[in-house]
Scaffold this motif. Structure first.
Motif, PDB file in Angstrom:
ATOM      1  N   UNK A 188      -8.401 -54.820  18.579  1.00  0.00           N
ATOM      2  CA  UNK A 188      -8.495 -53.769  17.560  1.00  0.00           C
ATOM      3  C   UNK A 188      -9.505 -54.169  16.490  1.00  0.00           C
ATOM      4  N   UNK A 189     -10.153 -53.183  15.901  1.00  0.00           N
ATOM      5  CA  UNK A 189     -11.154 -53.448  14.871  1.00  0.00           C
ATOM      6  C   UNK A 189     -10.499 -53.756  13.519  1.00  0.00           C
ATOM      7  N   UNK A 190     -11.330 -54.136  12.572  1.00  0.00           N
ATOM      8  CA  UNK A 190     -10.825 -54.558  11.264  1.00  0.00           C
ATOM      9  C   UNK A 190     -10.103 -53.423  10.534  1.00  0.00           C
ATOM     10  N   UNK A 191     -10.603 -52.191  10.662  1.00  0.00           N
ATOM     11  CA  UNK A 191      -9.933 -51.063  10.013  1.00  0.00           C
ATOM     12  C   UNK A 191      -8.526 -50.880  10.573  1.00  0.00           C
ATOM     13  N   UNK A 192      -8.376 -50.977  11.869  1.00  0.00           N
ATOM     14  CA  UNK A 192      -7.055 -50.826  12.486  1.00  0.00           C
ATOM     15  C   UNK A 192      -6.109 -51.907  11.980  1.00  0.00           C
ATOM     16  N   UNK A 193      -6.592 -53.144  11.912  1.00  0.00           N
ATOM     17  CA  UNK A 193      -5.770 -54.244  11.398  1.00  0.00           C
ATOM     18  C   UNK A 193      -5.366 -53.993   9.948  1.00  0.00           C
TER      19      UNK A 193
END
Length: 188
Positions: free
Chosen positions: A174-179
């Motif tokens: 998952x990308x940083x925004x999702x995290x």
């Protein structure tokens, strides 16, 4: 990390961009913030903006009182947001804002920490608003990175205070925004 004042201004710009997409009939839609529909979420952000000049000028919560309780949007939510955002941005760029003592309900913090909290709130609520109205959910990657760096240190305090939901699981890769959103209790 970018200048927190610039980050906050940019987060408010992003929120304003999504706010301009709200159509008639969408104000009552639910948001990822279970306590708020779209109008309630926007009212929260506008109220936070209205608090900023007061608190950054050294006033206490008690001195401001209930001035920003209830509906602060009136008949023109867009105009209310734009005026409040302009006042908040002016306040964060005022001389001494970063180093001033800000008297919050839970205690005194440096102005820079308060501005960082305002920035994070505006950024996360930008996604909340976009999700609620079916608008663009992709947040500015530089702002996401800055918020993620700060939130790593603040996460447990927020969780203990009960102001964010339980952290969500994220898929591998998952990308940083999702995290970041999952750390705030959102289900991206």
């Amino acid at each position: 990390m970018i200048d927190i004042r610039d980050a906050y201004r940019r987060a408010l710009d992003g929120f304003g961009d999504r706010l301009h997409l709200v159509r008639r009939g969408q104000w009552e839609l639910p948001t990822p913030c279970v306590d708020w529909d779209v109008r309630g979420l926007v009212n929260h952000v506008v109220a936070e903006n209205l608090w900023a000049p007061e608190l950054l000028s050294g006033r206490t919560v008690a001195e401001v009182g209930d001035a920003f309780e209830g509906d602060v949007l009136g008949d023109d939510p867009l105009k209310a947001f734009e005026a409040s955002a302009q006042g908040a941005v002016q306040a964060v760029y005022a001389e001494g804002a970063l180093t001033s003592v800000t008297h919050l309900s839970f205690g005194d913090v440096p102005g820079e920490e308060y501005i960082t909290e305002l920035f994070a709130d505006a950024l996360i609520h930008t996604w909340d608003l976009a999700r609620a109205i079916g608008g663009p959910e992709r947040l500015d990657p530089e702002l996401v990175a800055s918020c993620s760096e700060w939130f790593e240190k603040a996460r447990e305090d927020y969780r203990e205070a009960g102001v964010i939901g339980d952290e969500r699981d994220v898929p591998a890769g998952a990308d940083q925004q999702t995290h970041l959103l999952a750390a705030w209790g959102r289900n991206p």
